[in-house]
Motif scaffolding. Structure first.
Motif, PDB file in Angstrom:
ATOM      1  N   GLU A  49       0.822  -1.201   0.000  1.00 17.61           N
ATOM      2  CA  GLU A  49       0.000   0.000   0.000  1.00 17.61           C
ATOM      3  C   GLU A  49       0.861   1.258   0.000  1.00 17.61           C
ATOM      4  N   THR A  50       0.520   2.168  -0.870  1.00 19.83           N
ATOM      5  CA  THR A  50       1.037   3.532  -0.843  1.00 19.83           C
ATOM      6  C   THR A  50      -0.168   4.436  -1.028  1.00 19.83           C
ATOM      7  N   ALA A  51      -0.010   5.710  -0.743  1.00 19.36           N
ATOM      8  CA  ALA A  51      -1.140   6.633  -0.851  1.00 19.36           C
ATOM      9  C   ALA A  51      -1.722   6.671  -2.266  1.00 19.36           C
ATOM     10  N   PRO A  52      -0.909   6.763  -3.328  1.00 19.51           N
ATOM     11  CA  PRO A  52      -1.499   6.776  -4.676  1.00 19.51           C
ATOM     12  C   PRO A  52      -2.225   5.483  -5.031  1.00 19.51           C
ATOM     13  N   ARG A  53      -1.744   4.345  -4.559  1.00 21.30           N
ATOM     14  CA  ARG A  53      -2.388   3.069  -4.877  1.00 21.30           C
ATOM     15  C   ARG A  53      -3.722   2.938  -4.161  1.00 21.30           C
ATOM     16  N   VAL A  54      -3.772   3.358  -2.916  1.00 23.56           N
ATOM     17  CA  VAL A  54      -5.039   3.341  -2.185  1.00 23.56           C
ATOM     18  C   VAL A  54      -6.012   4.340  -2.805  1.00 23.56           C
ATOM     19  N   ALA A  55      -5.508   5.498  -3.193  1.00 22.04           N
ATOM     20  CA  ALA A  55      -6.362   6.485  -3.852  1.00 22.04           C
ATOM     21  C   ALA A  55      -6.909   5.943  -5.161  1.00 22.04           C
ATOM     22  N   GLU A  56      -6.112   5.152  -5.883  1.00 23.53           N
ATOM     23  CA  GLU A  56      -6.581   4.575  -7.141  1.00 23.53           C
ATOM     24  C   GLU A  56      -7.764   3.641  -6.911  1.00 23.53           C
ATOM     25  N   LEU A  57      -7.737   2.886  -5.833  1.00 22.78           N
ATOM     26  CA  LEU A  57      -8.887   2.040  -5.530  1.00 22.78           C
ATOM     27  C   LEU A  57     -10.123   2.896  -5.284  1.00 22.78           C
ATOM     28  N   ALA A  58      -9.979   3.997  -4.575  1.00 26.27           N
ATOM     29  CA  ALA A  58     -11.117   4.896  -4.346  1.00 26.27           C
ATOM     30  C   ALA A  58     -11.650   5.445  -5.661  1.00 26.27           C
ATOM     31  N   HIS A  59     -10.755   5.786  -6.577  1.00 23.43           N
ATOM     32  CA  HIS A  59     -11.186   6.275  -7.892  1.00 23.43           C
ATOM     33  C   HIS A  59     -11.939   5.178  -8.649  1.00 23.43           C
ATOM     34  N   GLY A  60     -11.423   3.956  -8.613  1.00 26.19           N
ATOM     35  CA  GLY A  60     -12.083   2.873  -9.324  1.00 26.19           C
ATOM     36  C   GLY A  60     -13.457   2.562  -8.758  1.00 26.19           C
ATOM     37  N   LEU A  61     -13.553   2.480  -7.437  1.00 32.39           N
ATOM     38  CA  LEU A  61     -14.843   2.214  -6.810  1.00 32.39           C
ATOM     39  C   LEU A  61     -15.817   3.361  -7.051  1.00 32.39           C
ATOM     40  N   GLY A  62     -15.307   4.597  -6.997  1.00 33.10           N
ATOM     41  CA  GLY A  62     -16.173   5.744  -7.248  1.00 33.10           C
ATOM     42  C   GLY A  62     -16.714   5.751  -8.663  1.00 33.10           C
ATOM     43  N   TYR A  63     -15.876   5.396  -9.619  1.00 36.25           N
ATOM     44  CA  TYR A  63     -16.320   5.320 -11.016  1.00 36.25           C
ATOM     45  C   TYR A  63     -17.373   4.230 -11.180  1.00 36.25           C
ATOM     46  N   TRP A  64     -17.154   3.100 -10.541  1.00 33.71           N
ATOM     47  CA  TRP A  64     -18.118   1.996 -10.618  1.00 33.71           C
ATOM     48  C   TRP A  64     -19.468   2.415 -10.047  1.00 33.71           C
ATOM     49  N   ALA A  65     -19.452   3.051  -8.891  1.00 28.27           N
ATOM     50  CA  ALA A  65     -20.709   3.478  -8.275  1.00 28.27           C
ATOM     51  C   ALA A  65     -21.436   4.495  -9.147  1.00 28.27           C
ATOM     52  N   ALA A  66     -20.682   5.405  -9.748  1.00 29.52           N
ATOM     53  CA  ALA A  66     -21.302   6.454 -10.567  1.00 29.52           C
ATOM     54  C   ALA A  66     -21.882   5.898 -11.859  1.00 29.52           C
ATOM     55  N   ARG A  67     -21.246   4.876 -12.414  1.00 28.07           N
ATOM     56  CA  ARG A  67     -21.713   4.297 -13.675  1.00 28.07           C
ATOM     57  C   ARG A  67     -22.467   2.976 -13.477  1.00 28.07           C
ATOM     58  N   HIS A  68     -22.833   2.684 -12.262  1.00 27.01           N
ATOM     59  CA  HIS A  68     -23.531   1.443 -11.927  1.00 27.01           C
ATOM     60  C   HIS A  68     -24.741   1.246 -12.840  1.00 27.01           C
ATOM     61  N   THR A  69     -24.713   0.155 -13.643  1.00 25.44           N
ATOM     62  CA  THR A  69     -25.789  -0.120 -14.591  1.00 25.44           C
ATOM     63  C   THR A  69     -26.013  -1.623 -14.642  1.00 25.44           C
ATOM     64  N   THR A  70     -27.229  -2.056 -14.376  1.00 28.01           N
ATOM     65  CA  THR A  70     -27.536  -3.482 -14.423  1.00 28.01           C
ATOM     66  C   THR A  70     -27.894  -3.906 -15.839  1.00 28.01           C
ATOM     67  N   LEU A  71     -27.642  -5.155 -16.152  1.00 28.42           N
ATOM     68  CA  LEU A  71     -28.078  -5.703 -17.426  1.00 28.42           C
ATOM     69  C   LEU A  71     -29.604  -5.740 -17.477  1.00 28.42           C
ATOM     70  N   PRO A  72     -30.191  -5.617 -18.657  1.00 26.25           N
ATOM     71  CA  PRO A  72     -31.647  -5.629 -18.757  1.00 26.25           C
ATOM     72  C   PRO A  72     -32.257  -7.021 -18.631  1.00 26.25           C
ATOM     73  N   VAL A  73     -31.448  -8.041 -18.450  1.00 31.01           N
ATOM     74  CA  VAL A  73     -31.944  -9.396 -18.257  1.00 31.01           C
ATOM     75  C   VAL A  73     -31.010 -10.103 -17.283  1.00 31.01           C
ATOM     76  N   SER A  74     -31.573 -10.842 -16.337  1.00 28.07           N
ATOM     77  CA  SER A  74     -30.766 -11.527 -15.334  1.00 28.07           C
ATOM     78  C   SER A  74     -30.329 -12.897 -15.841  1.00 28.07           C
TER      79      SER A  74
END
Length: 348
Positions: A136-161
């Motif tokens: 762990e370094t600060a930039p690597r931990v921050a990158e995880l926050a960026h990735g999770l934040g992007y996922w949450a913002a673009r969260h889209t389910t498939l139209p069929v399960s």
């Protein structure tokens, strides 16, 4: 991987001044590509590569409103809130170990894997690989926050399960998938055709259901392998988007070791559904002729990807090197899939 020079951390710090998308909807592949370059011994190429790539990126979007434990559901899937989401995850990871935050949010985010053509989960997979293997370094931990934040913002389910319940291998199930009627469309319009594509859900659910978490992990690796082999034959259907049918399930596979075993089965389900959906949207009727490659070492394959320079080629090759490492013979078709991407995707 070179963890002593600081090149990856320097690159991530540069990239964190940019937004996760540009030109309205294109994903910023920089963090994923530089991680793959460093991982595969090409640290010296990182800053020159980033100098070229950075010119197309845009600034971080302005924040709108603080996301909290009380109001996050209203912000899920709202791309206008991406900076708010990144800030939220940065706070959460500052308060608790990143593994705990990831485990809490994984089942919340997993149904939305298809958002932004699966780029967010791919970004998370690269971040987790670095954190688990290299510390762990600060930039690597921050990158995880960026990735999770992007996922949450673009969260889209498939139209069929989709819930696998059959006996087919990933390669068999992939080959049996019917295709959508109109493949000359963007990914959102393509996925919207799945509910009306006769037999698609039934075919997707023929995938063999694993009996335990370890079998789910093995099945997920087989999904990645089958998708890579599929690209070798059908990558011309969409030279970019079919890359993600490989890299998205591989990102989830890389994340499994830090997740509770009870999440491995649902992770396989989501990965397969996303990969199968992209295959149905972009697989053409006729395969390409065989690609004659000759024997190449993994290092030689990645050297060609680095020289090619395209971010999708770099990511695809990085994923196929994983597949090659699982076979005693190196899996020549996986190697050829990376070379096919270099052939189909324009050189930088």
């Amino acid at each position: 991987m070179d963890t002593t020079s600081g090149i990856l951390d320097e690159a991530l710090e540069r990239l964190h001044t940019c937004g996760p998308e540009f030109h309205g909807y294109l994903s910023n592949h920089g963090p994923m590509a530089v991680e793959a370059l460093v991982r595969n011994g090409r640290s010296r190429s990182v800053h020159n590569w980033l100098d070229r790539y950075e010119t197309r990126l845009e600034d971080v979007p302005a924040p709108r409103e603080r996301i909290t434990e009380e109001n996050w559901r209203a912000a899920l899937g709202d791309p206008r809130r991406v900076t708010d989401w990144t800030a939220y995850f940065a706070r959460r990871i500052a308060e608790r170990p990143w593994r705990e935050v990831l485990v809490q949010w994984w089942p919340r985010l997993l149904p939305g894997i298809s958002g932004a053509a699966t780029h967010p989960v791919i970004r998370v997979g690269h971040a987790v690989r670095t954190l688990t293997r290299d510390g762990e370094t600060a930039p690597r931990v921050a990158e995880l926050a960026h990735g999770l934040g992007y996922w949450a913002a673009r969260h889209t389910t498939l139209p069929v399960s989709v819930r696998p319940a059959g006996t087919a291998s990933p390669a068999e199930a992939l080959a049996a998938l019917p295709h959508v009627a109109d493949q000359q469309v963007g990914v959102v319009a393509g996925l919207a055709q799945l509910p009306g594509t006769r037999g698609w859900r039934q075919a997707a659910q023929t995938l063999r259901r694993p009996q335990d978490p370890e079998a789910a992990r093995e099945q997920l690796a087989a999904v990645v392998r089958a998708a890579a082999h599929h690209y070798l034959d059908y990558g011309h259907g969409d030279n970019i988007l079919l890359v993600h049918a490989v890299t998205a399930p591989n990102a989830i596979l890389r994340t499994l070791p830090v997740l509770p075993r009870e999440l491995w089965g649902p992770s396989l389900d989501a990965a397969w559904a996303a990969s199968a959906a992209l295959a149905a949207v972009y697989t053409p009727d006729e395969p390409l002729p065989p690609l004659r490659t000759g024997p190449l070492t993994p290092e030689e394959v990645f050297e060609r990807a680095t020289a090619h320079g395209d971010e999708h080629v770099i990511k695809m090759t990085d994923a196929t090197l994983d597949v090659m490492s699982w076979s005693q013979d190196g899996d020549e078709r996986a190697s050829a899939a990376a070379l096919r991407a270099m052939e189909l995707i324009p050189r930088e």
